[in-house]
Design a protein around this motif. Structure first.
Motif, PDB file in Angstrom:
ATOM      1  N   GLN A   1     -28.929 -12.451  16.216  1.00  0.00           N
ATOM      2  CA  GLN A   1     -28.756 -13.427  15.136  1.00  0.00           C
ATOM      3  C   GLN A   1     -28.895 -14.846  15.701  1.00  0.00           C
ATOM      4  N   ASN A   2     -30.113 -15.183  16.038  1.00  0.00           N
ATOM      5  CA  ASN A   2     -30.434 -16.490  16.612  1.00  0.00           C
ATOM      6  C   ASN A   2     -31.209 -17.289  15.571  1.00  0.00           C
ATOM      7  N   ALA A   3     -30.758 -18.506  15.262  1.00  0.00           N
ATOM      8  CA  ALA A   3     -31.361 -19.291  14.180  1.00  0.00           C
ATOM      9  C   ALA A   3     -32.846 -19.543  14.429  1.00  0.00           C
TER      10      ALA A   3
ATOM     11  N   GLN B   1     -34.675 -16.262  13.888  1.00  0.00           N
ATOM     12  CA  GLN B   1     -34.758 -15.900  12.476  1.00  0.00           C
ATOM     13  C   GLN B   1     -35.790 -16.762  11.745  1.00  0.00           C
TER      14      GLN B   1
END
Length: 393
Positions: free
Chosen positions: A343-345, A348
């Motif tokens: 869940q890495n901005a 994503q």
């Protein structure tokens, strides 16, 4: 049923698995776009209807092919559609109520009590197009051209086209004043081209010699376009309606061959598929090495009458499930890009950009040891020098 058999499907019913499902969807979109480019509007009738509506005006053949059940809400008999064409006719007659020609198309599953061929499907994916509100050969020509374009879109080029006209036999039978059971017997013998049986039947019936001669001639009236001239001569005593039917076939042939001079056409005046359903020209397409028709169509002007609005109509239909099996070659597999599940901005954002660009992005879940190609991916999204990049696998 034992536990090991619970996964079995009924005979003639089959699932479409991922690879074929993707092919189906690609072709489905292609064909619906084709129909739209010809001006045909998509309709999506229900799978199930009250029986009296579903079978109105279509005759015994479709009745026998229809699964029937009782509506638990009303107690009325219902049927699962075995053909979408009558539903399209009902939509034109009952809901649209236009005075101008109406073009409708459809693509969806139908269910039949028996397969159309040995080991065939009882759940065809029926596609088709219908043209309501025009009675001339121009609409027959349009429908036949669209049928050929549909086959071409699935990779089937220049199929063998068989042309007939049910009005010829129907007119001769009416002129001879055949009783319904006599007409049915002769019809059956003609379909089998059983010459001795045809001659025996006609010899036993009390009709004039010239009418016997014309009815018997039908079994030999098949071949290329020249057979229409032979039919003109052999059936001239039958009168103007028969001559007009032959002229309509000639007009259709000229238009198709002007459109594609290489198109093979075969005429058969004893070819009467859908005799109880069609009212004019009928056509079927075939390919070498396969004995069943790929697509069939024709004119069926009487169907709308049962819905309170008689309209001229012509159309064709085919089974997309069959066409997919006969398609030459295999489409390329759609490979994807394997991406980390973190869940890495920044990650994503990159994944969203790729998906918006039409790429297929598959997230890696948990175990990082599974090879990319095992998950259907030929590329992988990896972080290099602080940025996410795609590498080949």
């Amino acid at each position: 049923m034992s536990g090991k058999d619970r996964w079995l499907l009924p005979e003639g019913i089959e699932e479409i698995l991922p690879k074929d499902a993707r092919r189906f969807e690609i072709i489905r979109r292609r064909l619906l776009d084709l129909f739209d480019s010809w001006g045909y509007d998509l309709v999506m009738p229900p799978m199930i209807e009250y029986l009296e509506s579903l079978l109105t005006g279509v005759g015994k053949d479709l009745d026998l092919q229809t699964f029937k059940l009782t509506d638990q809400l009303t107690g009325r008999m219902m049927g699962v559609r075995a053909d979408i064409t009558p539903q399209a006719a009902r939509i034109d007659a009952h809901y649209l109520k236009r005075e101008v020609p109406v073009r409708l198309c459809y693509l969806g599953p139908v269910l039949r009590t028996r397969p159309g061929e040995f080991a065939g499907s009882r759940e065809p994916l029926q596609l088709g197009a219908e043209l309501f509100g025009h009675a001339g050969p121009e609409s027959d020509i349009e429908i036949l051209k669209l049928m050929l374009a549909t086959l071409a879109a699935t990779g089937i080029e220049n199929p063998y086209v068989d042309l007939g006209h049910v009005g010829v036999f129907r007119g001769l039978a009416a002129g001879a004043k055949l009783a319904p059971e006599q007409e049915a017997e002769l019809f059956d013998a003609l379909q089998r081209k059983a010459r001795p049986e045809i001659e025996e039947l006609l010899a036993d019936w009390d009709i004039s010699t010239d009418k016997k001669t014309m009815l018997a001639a039908l079994v030999d009236l098949h071949g290329d376009v020249e057979v229409l001239a032979q039919a003109d001569a052999a059936l001239r005593p039958a009168g103007k309606p028969i001559q007009q039917a032959l002229e309509d076939l000639r007009t259709i042939a000229q238009a198709i061959q002007a459109h594609n001079p290489a198109q093979a056409l075969h005429f058969d005046l004893a070819e009467l598929h859908g005799y109880r359903y069609y009212t004019g020209p009928v056509f079927s397409t075939f390919m070498p090495g396969y004995g069943q028709a790929l697509a069939q169509g024709g004119r069926y002007d009487d169907i709308g009458k049962a819905f309170g609005r008689a309209r001229a109509a012509a159309g064709f239909s085919a089974d997309l499930r069959l066409l997919l099996k006969l398609m030459p070659g295999e489409p390329n597999d759609r490979w994807g890009i394997l991406a980390p599940g973190a869940q890495n901005a920044q990650l994503q954002t990159k994944i969203a950009e790729l998906r918006n660009a039409g790429e297929r992005v598959v997230l890696r879940l948990g175990d990082g040891q599974i090879a990319a190609r095992t998950l259907g991916c030929d590329r992988e999204l990896v972080k290099k020098d602080g940025a996410w990049a795609i590498v080949q696998r």
